[in-house]
Write a protein that holds these residues in place. Structure first.
Motif, PDB file in Angstrom:
ATOM      1  N   TRP A  33       5.212  -9.948  -1.827  1.00  0.00           N
ATOM      2  CA  TRP A  33       4.847  -9.476  -0.443  1.00  0.00           C
ATOM      3  C   TRP A  33       5.410  -8.308  -0.268  1.00  0.00           C
ATOM      4  O   TRP A  33       5.012  -7.393   0.388  1.00  0.00           O
ATOM      5  CB  TRP A  33       5.503 -10.885   0.647  1.00  0.00           C
ATOM      6  CG  TRP A  33       4.845 -12.058   0.634  1.00  0.00           C
ATOM      7  CD1 TRP A  33       3.820 -12.280  -0.216  1.00  0.00           C
ATOM      8  CD2 TRP A  33       5.101 -13.178   1.358  1.00  0.00           C
ATOM      9  NE1 TRP A  33       3.137 -13.652   0.306  1.00  0.00           N
ATOM     10  CE2 TRP A  33       4.068 -14.063   1.305  1.00  0.00           C
ATOM     11  CE3 TRP A  33       5.855 -13.221   2.582  1.00  0.00           C
ATOM     12  CZ2 TRP A  33       4.004 -15.289   1.822  1.00  0.00           C
ATOM     13  CZ3 TRP A  33       5.935 -14.415   3.071  1.00  0.00           C
ATOM     14  CH2 TRP A  33       5.129 -15.468   2.972  1.00  0.00           C
ATOM     15  N   GLY A  36       3.858  -5.411  -1.818  1.00  0.00           N
ATOM     16  CA  GLY A  36       2.390  -5.427  -1.383  1.00  0.00           C
ATOM     17  C   GLY A  36       2.487  -4.464   0.050  1.00  0.00           C
ATOM     18  O   GLY A  36       1.780  -3.627   0.395  1.00  0.00           O
ATOM     19  N   ILE A  37       3.571  -4.840   0.867  1.00  0.00           N
ATOM     20  CA  ILE A  37       3.773  -4.180   2.070  1.00  0.00           C
ATOM     21  C   ILE A  37       4.157  -2.706   1.663  1.00  0.00           C
ATOM     22  O   ILE A  37       3.787  -1.694   2.512  1.00  0.00           O
ATOM     23  CB  ILE A  37       4.866  -5.068   3.025  1.00  0.00           C
ATOM     24  CG1 ILE A  37       4.237  -6.167   3.409  1.00  0.00           C
ATOM     25  CG2 ILE A  37       5.198  -4.118   4.183  1.00  0.00           C
ATOM     26  CD1 ILE A  37       5.153  -7.057   4.398  1.00  0.00           C
ATOM     27  N   HIS A  39       3.221  -0.782  -0.123  1.00  0.00           N
ATOM     28  CA  HIS A  39       1.922  -0.096  -0.447  1.00  0.00           C
ATOM     29  C   HIS A  39       0.744  -0.040   0.553  1.00  0.00           C
ATOM     30  O   HIS A  39      -0.262   0.140   0.119  1.00  0.00           O
ATOM     31  CB  HIS A  39       1.588  -0.554  -1.974  1.00  0.00           C
ATOM     32  CG  HIS A  39       2.275   0.010  -2.811  1.00  0.00           C
ATOM     33  ND1 HIS A  39       3.261  -0.883  -3.514  1.00  0.00           N
ATOM     34  CD2 HIS A  39       2.548   1.134  -3.630  1.00  0.00           C
ATOM     35  CE1 HIS A  39       3.983  -0.259  -4.589  1.00  0.00           C
ATOM     36  NE2 HIS A  39       3.792   0.902  -4.488  1.00  0.00           N
ATOM     37  N   ASP A  40       0.871  -0.720   1.692  1.00  0.00           N
ATOM     38  CA  ASP A  40      -0.067  -1.040   2.741  1.00  0.00           C
ATOM     39  C   ASP A  40       0.286  -0.467   3.856  1.00  0.00           C
ATOM     40  O   ASP A  40       0.900  -1.113   4.620  1.00  0.00           O
ATOM     41  CB  ASP A  40      -0.014  -2.642   2.685  1.00  0.00           C
ATOM     42  CG  ASP A  40      -1.026  -3.199   3.266  1.00  0.00           C
ATOM     43  OD1 ASP A  40      -1.822  -2.566   4.171  1.00  0.00           O
ATOM     44  OD2 ASP A  40      -1.765  -4.099   3.153  1.00  0.00           O
ATOM     45  N   MET A  43       0.103  -2.656   7.422  1.00  0.00           N
ATOM     46  CA  MET A  43       1.055  -3.570   7.420  1.00  0.00           C
ATOM     47  C   MET A  43       2.280  -3.020   7.884  1.00  0.00           C
ATOM     48  O   MET A  43       3.277  -3.521   8.669  1.00  0.00           O
ATOM     49  CB  MET A  43       1.405  -4.417   6.244  1.00  0.00           C
ATOM     50  CG  MET A  43       0.228  -5.304   5.739  1.00  0.00           C
ATOM     51  SD  MET A  43       0.358  -6.879   6.727  1.00  0.00           S
ATOM     52  CE  MET A  43       1.238  -7.847   5.683  1.00  0.00           C
ATOM     53  N   TYR A  74      -0.217 -12.190  -1.957  1.00  0.00           N
ATOM     54  CA  TYR A  74      -0.068 -11.261  -0.923  1.00  0.00           C
ATOM     55  C   TYR A  74      -1.452 -11.206  -0.309  1.00  0.00           C
ATOM     56  O   TYR A  74      -1.585 -10.970   0.911  1.00  0.00           O
ATOM     57  CB  TYR A  74       0.392  -9.891  -1.680  1.00  0.00           C
ATOM     58  CG  TYR A  74       0.311  -8.850  -0.424  1.00  0.00           C
ATOM     59  CD1 TYR A  74       1.433  -8.808   0.378  1.00  0.00           C
ATOM     60  CD2 TYR A  74      -0.474  -7.849  -0.597  1.00  0.00           C
ATOM     61  CE1 TYR A  74       1.277  -7.839   1.603  1.00  0.00           C
ATOM     62  CE2 TYR A  74      -0.685  -6.944   0.408  1.00  0.00           C
ATOM     63  CZ  TYR A  74       0.501  -7.050   1.417  1.00  0.00           C
ATOM     64  OH  TYR A  74       0.314  -6.093   2.339  1.00  0.00           O
ATOM     65  N   VAL A  75      -2.441 -11.272  -0.833  1.00  0.00           N
ATOM     66  CA  VAL A  75      -3.721 -10.959  -0.247  1.00  0.00           C
ATOM     67  C   VAL A  75      -3.907 -11.881   0.986  1.00  0.00           C
ATOM     68  O   VAL A  75      -4.586 -11.723   2.058  1.00  0.00           O
ATOM     69  CB  VAL A  75      -5.123 -11.270  -1.143  1.00  0.00           C
ATOM     70  CG1 VAL A  75      -5.472  -9.985  -1.918  1.00  0.00           C
ATOM     71  CG2 VAL A  75      -4.825 -12.397  -1.872  1.00  0.00           C
ATOM     72  N   ALA A  78      -1.452 -10.825   3.531  1.00  0.00           N
ATOM     73  CA  ALA A  78      -1.807  -9.713   4.500  1.00  0.00           C
ATOM     74  C   ALA A  78      -3.124  -9.951   5.339  1.00  0.00           C
ATOM     75  O   ALA A  78      -3.280  -9.183   6.495  1.00  0.00           O
ATOM     76  CB  ALA A  78      -2.217  -8.450   3.189  1.00  0.00           C
TER      77      ALA A  78
END
Ligand code: SAM
Length: 331
Positions: A33, A36-37, A39-40, A43, A74-75, A78
């Motif tokens: 998680w 992922g965040i 790089h997002d 978010m 993570y998908v 997200a």
């Protein structure tokens, strides 16, 4: 300070650091998680609506799980977080990280049992007070040569069994210390009889840590009978008045675990100075460099980089795993 709690760092940096240095090896879900965040940008923009002090991954992830997010890829997270952001944001703004880990009692107990009893315990930064019941839990200490020492409360085995690996010449007690009085102080005491408060404590435990969740539930049941008073307020402001309420004839032990990192240098110094003038023993279980004067007196190096230092009256006596899983007594 850890970068994940450093409010001056950018949100991607805080989440990247959390993934790589805090979650890795301890929570595959939180590592995924947080990474992922980091790089997002969408978010990050959501999380940046919070004040900087509230953007820490541990708080945001706990708030999300408190609101119903399930541990998983993570998908899915997200998709879930933007859809539930108003609830999660409200929880982040009204709650803070107050993890209460009864397991830490396993590393406190040998030091407590070495003091002249009976004991009056005062925990500063007590959260829900689960560490105020060291004499009401059972313990299984396993030494590095494989020997096992089991210790139960005077009333018999407890539903809470705390496992702790021991090395060094630790004085594992033969008997429980006698505790005749106990009380705590916290900026925001959590109530063991409040379902919402206890759900929050559960959400603070990382997804894969099922053993800690089971222990938490059992420790809450012990701590409810009867609930202990936890005075609301700042530890420096409330301490002297609480010490004055302790029963005469008992050794008053003021202790704290995983608390001083929340205080600035001035408040830490004030606590140390205050403790020096009060008729108490002082037991600190905190990160290295957090308790004034302790780092300077360390002649050994902690076994793991994350280890806490246990110090009695300012003298380091052991290294401890932060959740109480192991104890290395200093010679
Ligand atoms: C991480 S929790 C640790 C709880 C418990 N000592 C344990 O080890 O399980 C830290 C607690 O310290 C409390 N705290 C932080 N600063 C404080 C202050 N200045 N005065 C009183 N409590 C404080 C927080 O509210 C929180 O409940």
């Amino acid at each position: 300070m850890r970068r994940s709690t450093d409010r001056r760092a950018s949100t991607p940096d805080r989440y990247r650091e959390f993934a790589e240095s805090e979650a890795r090896g301890l929570s595959a879900c939180y590592e995924e998680w947080a990474s992922g965040i980091a790089h997002d940008p969408a978010m990050v923009a959501l999380i940046d609506r919070l004040p900087a002090v509230k953007r820490q991954p541990n708080l945001v992830f706990s708030a999300a799980r408190f609101c119903g997010a399930t541990a998983g890829p993570y998908v899915d997270f997200a998709r879930w977080l933007p859809a539930h952001w108003p609830e999660v944001e409200a929880v982040c703004r009204t709650h803070s990280t107050q993890t209460n880990e009864a397991g830490r009692c396993a590393t406190l107990l040998p030091a407590l049992a070495s003091l002249r009893g009976p004991l009056a315990l005062i925990e500063v930064g007590a959260s829900a007070g689960l560490c105020l019941h060291p004499d009401r839990y059972s313990y299984r200490y396993v030494t590095d040569d494989g020997h096992e020492r089991i210790l139960h409360p005077a009333t018999g085995p407890s539903p809470v069994l705390l496992d702790c690996a021991v090395s060094g010449p630790a004085p594992i007690p033969e008997q429980m210390p006698e505790v005749v009085w106990r009380a705590g102080i916290d900026l925001n005491p959590l109530d063991v009889n409040s379902a919402s408060d206890m759900n929050w404590l559960e959400a603070l435990i990382w997804p894969e840590h099922d053993d800690r969740r089971a222990r938490l539930r059992a420790a809450i049941a012990v701590a409810r009978q009867p609930a202990v008073e936890i005075v609301r307020g700042d530890l420096n402001e409330q301490l002297a008045a609480l010490v004055a309420r302790a029963p005469e004839g008992a050794t008053i032990v003021v202790f704290h675990t995983a608390v001083l990192l929340y205080l600035d240098g001035q408040a830490r110094g004030r606590l140390k100075n205050q403790l020096a003038t009060l008729p108490v023993r002082w037991l600190a279980n905190e990160g290295r460099g957090v308790v004034p004067g302790v780092l300077e007196r360390l002649s050994a190096t902690p076994t793991a980089s994350s280890d806490f230092v246990l110090a009695l009256d300012g003298t380091p006596i052991a290294f401890t795993q932060p959740h109480g899983r192991s104890l290395h007594w200093l010679g």
